[in-house]
Scaffold this motif. Structure first.
Motif, PDB file in Angstrom:
ATOM      1  N   UNK A 181       0.866  -1.180   0.000  1.00 54.43           N
ATOM      2  CA  UNK A 181       0.000   0.000   0.000  1.00 54.43           C
ATOM      3  C   UNK A 181       0.900   1.226   0.000  1.00 54.43           C
ATOM      4  N   UNK A 182       0.587   2.185  -0.850  1.00 59.64           N
ATOM      5  CA  UNK A 182       1.384   3.412  -0.903  1.00 59.64           C
ATOM      6  C   UNK A 182       0.448   4.612  -0.828  1.00 59.64           C
ATOM      7  N   UNK A 183       0.726   5.528   0.100  1.00 58.75           N
ATOM      8  CA  UNK A 183      -0.123   6.700   0.262  1.00 58.75           C
ATOM      9  C   UNK A 183       0.727   7.957   0.380  1.00 58.75           C
ATOM     10  N   UNK A 184       0.222   9.038  -0.209  1.00 58.98           N
ATOM     11  CA  UNK A 184       0.898  10.330  -0.094  1.00 58.98           C
ATOM     12  C   UNK A 184       0.547  10.987   1.230  1.00 58.98           C
ATOM     13  N   UNK A 185       1.530  11.618   1.842  1.00 62.39           N
ATOM     14  CA  UNK A 185       1.332  12.295   3.125  1.00 62.39           C
ATOM     15  C   UNK A 185       0.738  13.683   2.856  1.00 62.39           C
ATOM     16  N   UNK A 186      -0.416  14.019   3.459  1.00 62.70           N
ATOM     17  CA  UNK A 186      -1.107  15.261   3.102  1.00 62.70           C
ATOM     18  C   UNK A 186      -0.618  16.505   3.834  1.00 62.70           C
ATOM     19  N   UNK A 187       0.254  16.348   4.858  1.00 63.76           N
ATOM     20  CA  UNK A 187       0.693  17.497   5.647  1.00 63.76           C
ATOM     21  C   UNK A 187       2.053  17.191   6.259  1.00 63.76           C
ATOM     22  N   UNK A 188       2.749  18.227   6.710  1.00 65.34           N
ATOM     23  CA  UNK A 188       4.011  18.026   7.409  1.00 65.34           C
ATOM     24  C   UNK A 188       3.739  17.435   8.789  1.00 65.34           C
ATOM     25  N   UNK A 240      10.719  10.835  13.190  1.00 64.15           N
ATOM     26  CA  UNK A 240      10.990  11.056  11.771  1.00 64.15           C
ATOM     27  C   UNK A 240      10.108  12.198  11.273  1.00 64.15           C
ATOM     28  N   UNK A 241      10.733  13.242  10.748  1.00 67.38           N
ATOM     29  CA  UNK A 241       9.977  14.353  10.157  1.00 67.38           C
ATOM     30  C   UNK A 241       9.635  14.010   8.712  1.00 67.38           C
ATOM     31  N   UNK A 242       8.350  14.064   8.399  1.00 66.49           N
ATOM     32  CA  UNK A 242       7.845  13.713   7.081  1.00 66.49           C
ATOM     33  C   UNK A 242       7.181  14.955   6.484  1.00 66.49           C
ATOM     34  N   UNK A 243       7.461  15.214   5.219  1.00 69.96           N
ATOM     35  CA  UNK A 243       6.953  16.422   4.565  1.00 69.96           C
ATOM     36  C   UNK A 243       5.741  16.109   3.695  1.00 69.96           C
ATOM     37  N   UNK A 244       4.917  17.108   3.553  1.00 63.81           N
ATOM     38  CA  UNK A 244       3.782  16.992   2.629  1.00 63.81           C
ATOM     39  C   UNK A 244       4.287  16.615   1.237  1.00 63.81           C
ATOM     40  N   UNK A 245       3.665  15.610   0.624  1.00 64.88           N
ATOM     41  CA  UNK A 245       4.086  15.134  -0.682  1.00 64.88           C
ATOM     42  C   UNK A 245       4.985  13.915  -0.621  1.00 64.88           C
ATOM     43  N   UNK A 246       5.617  13.657   0.535  1.00 64.93           N
ATOM     44  CA  UNK A 246       6.317  12.385   0.704  1.00 64.93           C
ATOM     45  C   UNK A 246       5.294  11.253   0.644  1.00 64.93           C
ATOM     46  N   UNK A 247       5.773  10.035   0.433  1.00 60.83           N
ATOM     47  CA  UNK A 247       4.885   8.890   0.376  1.00 60.83           C
ATOM     48  C   UNK A 247       5.340   7.843   1.381  1.00 60.83           C
ATOM     49  N   UNK A 248       4.370   7.150   1.957  1.00 63.98           N
ATOM     50  CA  UNK A 248       4.649   6.030   2.857  1.00 63.98           C
ATOM     51  C   UNK A 248       4.203   4.747   2.171  1.00 63.98           C
TER      52      UNK A 248
END
Length: 283
Positions: A181-188, A240-248
């Motif tokens: 499953x791959x999803x885009x992160x919507x916010x920082x 872990x800092x994750x940015x908007x637009x990164x994917x998990x």
């Protein structure tokens, strides 16, 4: 080895359904929601918890849900009142807008959220959802309770899941078959921890972060040997800092060698799931 417990000095309140519940013998999997008083907690943050199953032989999972507002709280209280017995049937969902505060599955012990963080709860009633499976131990009376640690002045956190129920289809007679499953992160956000969940065919899980731009995968967690009876939450030493637009990207692996039919998503213990909860705050 026994799972860790909260120290008595850490417990601010204990949530109690108020009576025992015996799941019906006609249901291998039974889902019961118990509405519990949160007046002692008030408008604070849960900073830790310990779920104490009344009979761990039949308890598949426990989730404490917080209604999103007073209207949602009124809805669950109405469902509870209409049922006529302790709690109400909640197969398929809570029946109102809620979010998870505490998670328990076999093998879990007390959880301390990372220092300076917590999940907000209101003064209205909350809901304990218990999934009972009676295939192994039969139908037994249960009275599951939850101890809570609370505080104020902390960074608000949420527990948010990644899953894709509609597309979980596991071919039979395979020693290893996976769902990715791959999803885009919507916010920082800042990710502090992770809670994977599968059922009895699970053999491993992995979560990766794909940075926008580079796309190179970074390991968030790897569980090479999944054990249904030893399900834990894992917290990072350094968030872990994750940015908007990164994917998990989440990958769950399963062993279906004993199956003759395709396995799909389902709530029952004999079904399967691939779901990973992330404990996050705003970054």
């Amino acid at each position: 080895m026994h799972p860790p417990s909260l120290d008595a000095s850490e417990i601010a309140t204990t949530l109690d359904p108020g009576a025992t519940w015996t799941p019906p013998a006609s249901e291998a999997d039974s889902f019961r929601c118990f509405v519990v008083d949160m007046a002692a907690v008030g408008d604070q943050f849960v900073t830790g918890y310990e779920v104490v199953p009344g009979d761990a032989r039949i308890v598949h999972h426990v989730i404490l849900y917080e209604p999103q507002d007073e209207a949602a709280a009124a809805t669950v209280m109405g469902l509870d009142a209409a049922d006529g017995a302790v709690g109400y049937d909640c197969r398929g969902g809570i029946g109102a807008a809620t979010y998870p505060v505490a998670l328990w599955a076999p093998g879990s012990g007390a959880q301390h959220f990372p220092a300076g963080t917590g999940v907000r709860v209101g003064s209205w009633p909350a809901v304990i959802q218990v999934h009972y499976n009676t295939l192994t131990a039969g139908t037994q009376p249960d009275r599951t309770r939850i101890h809570l640690s609370v505080g104020t002045g902390v960074r608000p956190a949420i527990i948010t899941p990644i899953s894709d129920p509609r597309n979980l289809r596991l071919a039979p007679r395979m020693s290893s078959v996976s769902q990715t499953i791959e999803q885009e992160v919507p916010a920082n956000v800042r990710v502090y921890g992770i809670f994977p969940h599968m059922h009895q065919r699970g053999i491993g899980a992995r979560a990766e972060l794909l940075r926008a731009g580079s796309g190179a995968p970074e390991c968030m967690t790897t569980l090479p040997r999944w054990d249904f009876n030893w399900q834990l939450g894992y917290y990072y030493e350094t968030p872990i800092d994750v940015q908007r637009g990164d994917r998990v990207r989440v990958t769950c692996s399963f062993d279906t060698t004993t199956e003759s039919d395709t396995i799909t998503w389902g709530e029952g213990t004999g079904d399967e799931m691939c779901i990973v909860y992330f404990y996050v705050t705003a970054s």
